[in-house]
Scaffold this active site. Structure first.
Site, PDB file in Angstrom:
ATOM      1  N   TYR A  14       0.744  -1.208   0.007  1.00 36.36           N
ATOM      2  CA  TYR A  14      -0.226   0.035  -0.132  1.00 36.36           C
ATOM      3  C   TYR A  14       0.804   1.322  -0.094  1.00 36.36           C
ATOM      4  O   TYR A  14       1.870   1.118   0.790  1.00 36.36           O
ATOM      5  CB  TYR A  14      -0.788   0.104   1.268  1.00 36.36           C
ATOM      6  N   LYS A  25       9.346   5.999  -4.339  1.00 30.36           N
ATOM      7  CA  LYS A  25      10.088   4.887  -3.646  1.00 30.36           C
ATOM      8  C   LYS A  25       9.481   3.796  -3.814  1.00 30.36           C
ATOM      9  O   LYS A  25      10.133   2.605  -4.278  1.00 30.36           O
ATOM     10  CB  LYS A  25      10.028   5.461  -2.318  1.00 30.36           C
ATOM     11  N   ARG A  71      -6.535   0.989  -5.137  1.00 32.32           N
ATOM     12  CA  ARG A  71      -7.551   0.574  -4.365  1.00 32.32           C
ATOM     13  C   ARG A  71      -8.591   1.880  -4.143  1.00 32.32           C
ATOM     14  O   ARG A  71      -8.249   2.942  -3.796  1.00 32.32           O
ATOM     15  CB  ARG A  71      -7.050   0.327  -2.650  1.00 32.32           C
ATOM     16  N   GLU A 134     -13.765  -8.391   4.222  1.00 34.78           N
ATOM     17  CA  GLU A 134     -13.629  -7.920   5.515  1.00 34.78           C
ATOM     18  C   GLU A 134     -14.707  -7.569   6.294  1.00 34.78           C
ATOM     19  O   GLU A 134     -14.831  -6.745   7.325  1.00 34.78           O
ATOM     20  CB  GLU A 134     -12.613  -6.507   5.394  1.00 34.78           C
ATOM     21  N   ASP A 161     -10.536  -4.617   9.425  1.00 32.28           N
ATOM     22  CA  ASP A 161     -12.168  -4.178   9.413  1.00 32.28           C
ATOM     23  C   ASP A 161     -12.780  -5.485   9.674  1.00 32.28           C
ATOM     24  O   ASP A 161     -14.159  -5.420  10.217  1.00 32.28           O
ATOM     25  CB  ASP A 161     -12.176  -3.839   7.829  1.00 32.28           C
ATOM     26  N   ILE A 227       2.828  -2.908   4.297  1.00 32.15           N
ATOM     27  CA  ILE A 227       2.614  -1.298   4.353  1.00 32.15           C
ATOM     28  C   ILE A 227       4.171  -0.658   4.553  1.00 32.15           C
ATOM     29  O   ILE A 227       3.830   0.511   4.359  1.00 32.15           O
ATOM     30  CB  ILE A 227       1.783  -1.036   5.715  1.00 32.15           C
ATOM     31  N   HIS A 228       5.140  -1.236   4.561  1.00 32.60           N
ATOM     32  CA  HIS A 228       6.313  -0.475   4.491  1.00 32.60           C
ATOM     33  C   HIS A 228       7.438  -1.231   3.769  1.00 32.60           C
ATOM     34  O   HIS A 228       7.631  -2.562   3.712  1.00 32.60           O
ATOM     35  CB  HIS A 228       6.721  -0.575   6.010  1.00 32.60           C
ATOM     36  N   ASP A 275       1.808 -40.668  -4.522  1.00 36.55           N
ATOM     37  CA  ASP A 275       0.700 -41.072  -5.463  1.00 36.55           C
ATOM     38  C   ASP A 275       0.105 -39.625  -6.118  1.00 36.55           C
ATOM     39  O   ASP A 275       1.152 -38.842  -5.870  1.00 36.55           O
ATOM     40  CB  ASP A 275      -0.158 -41.894  -4.849  1.00 36.55           C
TER      41      ASP A 275
HETATM   42  N1  COA Z   1       5.582   3.055   0.136  1.00 39.76           N
HETATM   43  C1  COA Z   1       6.628   3.655  -0.085  1.00 39.76           C
HETATM   44  N2  COA Z   1       7.567   4.081   0.785  1.00 39.76           N
HETATM   45  C2  COA Z   1       7.340   4.121   2.120  1.00 39.76           C
HETATM   46  C3  COA Z   1       6.181   3.491   2.521  1.00 39.76           C
HETATM   47  C4  COA Z   1       5.114   3.049   1.678  1.00 39.76           C
HETATM   48  N3  COA Z   1       4.210   2.521   2.137  1.00 39.76           N
HETATM   49  N4  COA Z   1       6.277   3.366   3.938  1.00 39.76           N
HETATM   50  C5  COA Z   1       7.335   4.061   4.010  1.00 39.76           C
HETATM   51  N5  COA Z   1       8.144   4.372   3.014  1.00 39.76           N
HETATM   52  C6  COA Z   1       9.547   5.123   2.701  1.00 39.76           C
HETATM   53  C7  COA Z   1       9.244   6.355   3.676  1.00 39.76           C
HETATM   54  O1  COA Z   1       8.950   7.462   2.779  1.00 39.76           O
HETATM   55  C8  COA Z   1      11.089   6.641   3.853  1.00 39.76           C
HETATM   56  O2  COA Z   1      11.577   6.991   2.832  1.00 39.76           O
HETATM   57  P1  COA Z   1      12.374   8.305   2.669  1.00 39.76           P
HETATM   58  O3  COA Z   1      13.320   8.373   3.915  1.00 39.76           O
HETATM   59  O4  COA Z   1      13.203   8.370   1.460  1.00 39.76           O
HETATM   60  O5  COA Z   1      11.211   9.263   2.890  1.00 39.76           O
HETATM   61  C9  COA Z   1      11.238   5.166   4.117  1.00 39.76           C
HETATM   62  O6  COA Z   1      10.367   4.344   3.407  1.00 39.76           O
HETATM   63  C10 COA Z   1      11.287   4.749   5.394  1.00 39.76           C
HETATM   64  O7  COA Z   1      10.207   4.995   6.110  1.00 39.76           O
HETATM   65  P2  COA Z   1       9.860   5.202   7.717  1.00 39.76           P
HETATM   66  O8  COA Z   1      10.459   6.377   8.133  1.00 39.76           O
HETATM   67  O9  COA Z   1      10.515   3.905   8.521  1.00 39.76           O
HETATM   68  O10 COA Z   1       8.361   5.266   7.836  1.00 39.76           O
HETATM   69  P3  COA Z   1       7.417   6.539   7.803  1.00 39.76           P
HETATM   70  O11 COA Z   1       7.282   7.346   9.127  1.00 39.76           O
HETATM   71  O12 COA Z   1       7.932   7.300   6.453  1.00 39.76           O
HETATM   72  O13 COA Z   1       6.013   5.900   7.354  1.00 39.76           O
HETATM   73  C11 COA Z   1       3.765   4.626   7.734  1.00 39.76           C
HETATM   74  C12 COA Z   1       5.375   4.844   8.323  1.00 39.76           C
HETATM   75  C13 COA Z   1       3.227   3.568   8.589  1.00 39.76           C
HETATM   76  C14 COA Z   1       2.992   6.061   7.769  1.00 39.76           C
HETATM   77  C15 COA Z   1       4.113   4.334   6.088  1.00 39.76           C
HETATM   78  O14 COA Z   1       4.811   3.217   6.343  1.00 39.76           O
HETATM   79  C16 COA Z   1       2.908   4.225   5.522  1.00 39.76           C
HETATM   80  O15 COA Z   1       2.358   5.317   4.952  1.00 39.76           O
HETATM   81  N6  COA Z   1       2.365   3.117   4.982  1.00 39.76           N
HETATM   82  C17 COA Z   1       1.272   2.898   4.404  1.00 39.76           C
HETATM   83  C18 COA Z   1       0.112   2.979   5.161  1.00 39.76           C
HETATM   84  C19 COA Z   1      -1.334   2.792   4.447  1.00 39.76           C
HETATM   85  O16 COA Z   1      -1.239   2.890   3.174  1.00 39.76           O
HETATM   86  N7  COA Z   1      -2.585   2.023   5.335  1.00 39.76           N
HETATM   87  C20 COA Z   1      -3.453   1.854   4.504  1.00 39.76           C
HETATM   88  C21 COA Z   1      -3.592   0.322   4.021  1.00 39.76           C
HETATM   89  S1  COA Z   1      -3.701  -0.729   5.703  1.00 39.76           S
HETATM   90 MG    MG Z   2      -9.954  -2.249   4.913  1.00 41.44          MG
END
Ligand code: COA
Ligand code: MG
Length: 296
Positions: A14, A25, A71, A134, A161, A227-228, A275
């Site tokens: 995501y 990224k 999504r 969900e 959810d 998510i990360h 088998d």
């Molecule tokens: N997609 C792309 N890149 C991501 C990412 C993601 N989902 N999550 C983190 N990154 C990037 C960050 O931008 C950072 O890069 P940078 O230093 O070049 O800016 C690097 O990865 C490390 O990230 P970090 O600092 O550890 O986390 P954060 O505080 O920036 O983000 C969240 C944490 C949870 C907010 C983030 O991971 C996120 O938004 N995830 C998706 C959440 C989501 O979509 N939820 C709904 C569906 S369940």
């Molecule tokens: Mg959901």
């Protein structure tokens, strides 16, 4: 009868649709799929911005081998049609439908996509649908939901959810979700779909993630939502058959060919009976390894 999975969807990541930095990224992470999100990862006052950001990304960003999914918001939110109108010109590979609670919902999304493919001169049927299951209602109607559109290629389990909907208490080892997760896998297997497991929201405990991947894989899931960036490689490795397993599957297939020549249905390999079901499992292991690019 389940078909063999031809598209690997191991890690689906995501990315909030209004976060250009994260989208850029994500494109370089070699994830099987990137989910450009308009739903819960985007706050209500950023939805328009996210629609524009996603269209721009679909048109301009090179996602390499990653599948491009969007999504959309749920049909019930009243935003789904506008979301599709905004992003379909970017020709996403698949639409992830949240809160796919009934066959009627999926049919409605399917016909909106069909209409837009026609208007935009997109090859008819090109856009796949992945469904997020969900709610308790969705599980009750799951068979009908699976049959509701030819576009459906995958089922995603939305644990957060689902627990909110049912009142089930979420625990660390997730035993309370076993029944639902297995139900989802069974339906996905019956219809030849990908089965994509829940998110592990704790992105700093990678040992926990690895354990949850192993359990999901053993339950029959073919992939997991992430998510990360730190989660991508671990998930993709966990949902790729290991070299040892591939080697074993090849030996089974080789031994099966020999056994067939000799007219034997069951035969022995390493002191164990082989088998037809064992041969079928070996075929599936090799098909998954092929889809993941682990073998030719
Ligand atoms: N997609 C792309 N890149 C991501 C990412 C993601 N989902 N999550 C983190 N990154 C990037 C960050 O931008 C950072 O890069 P940078 O230093 O070049 O800016 C690097 O990865 C490390 O990230 P970090 O600092 O550890 O986390 P954060 O505080 O920036 O983000 C969240 C944490 C949870 C907010 C983030 O991971 C996120 O938004 N995830 C998706 C959440 C989501 O979509 N939820 C709904 C569906 S369940
Ligand atoms: Mg959901």
């Amino acid at each position: 009868m389940a078909g063999l999975i031809s598209r690997a969807r191991r890690a689906l990541m995501y990315v909030p649709g209004n976060d250009e930095r994260k989208i850029t990224k994500a494109a370089g992470l070699n994830a099987d799929g990137i989910i450009l999100d308009l739903e819960d990862g985007v706050s209500a006052n950023r939805k328009d911005e996210a629609r524009e950001g996603i269209l721009k990304a679909l048109q301009e960003v090179n996602f390499g081998r990653s599948e491009r999914l969007v999504r959309i918001n749920s049909l019930a939110s009243g935003r789904a049609t506008g979301d599709l109108l905004a992003v379909m010109p970017g020709k996403p590979d698949a639409i992830l439908v949240p809160k796919a609670d009934s066959a009627a919902i999926v049919q409605e999304i399917d016909s909106l996509i069909t209409e837009m493919e026609r208007d935009l001169d997109i090859e008819s049927g090109r856009t796949a649908i992945i469904l997020t299951i969900e709610s308790a209602r969705a599980f009750l109607d799951l068979q009908e939901i699976c049959r509701s559109s030819q576009r459906v290629e995958g089922l995603v389990f939305g644990a957060e959810d689902f627990t909110a909907d049912t009142g089930i208490t979420r625990t660390l080892d997730a035993r309370e979700l076993l029944y639902a997760r297995s139900q989802l896998v069974m339906h996905a297997a019956a219809f030849g779909f990908n089965a994509i497991d829940m998110v592990q929201t704790n992105y700093s405990d990678l040992a926990l993630l690895e354990r949850e991947c192993r359990e999901g894989s053993e339950l029959g899931f073919t992939g997991k939502q992430v998510i990360h960036p730190a989660q991508v490689e671990i998930v993709q490795a966990a949902f790729t058959p290991s070299a040892k397993l591939i080697e074993y599957a090849r030996r089974v297939m080789e031994a099966a060919r020999e056994a067939m020549k000799e007219g034997k249905g069951a035969f022995s390999l390493d002191g164990q009976m082989v088998d037809t079901p064992v041969i079928k499992r070996a075929e599936k292991i090799l098909a998954r390894a092929r889809a993941a690019g682990a073998i030719e």
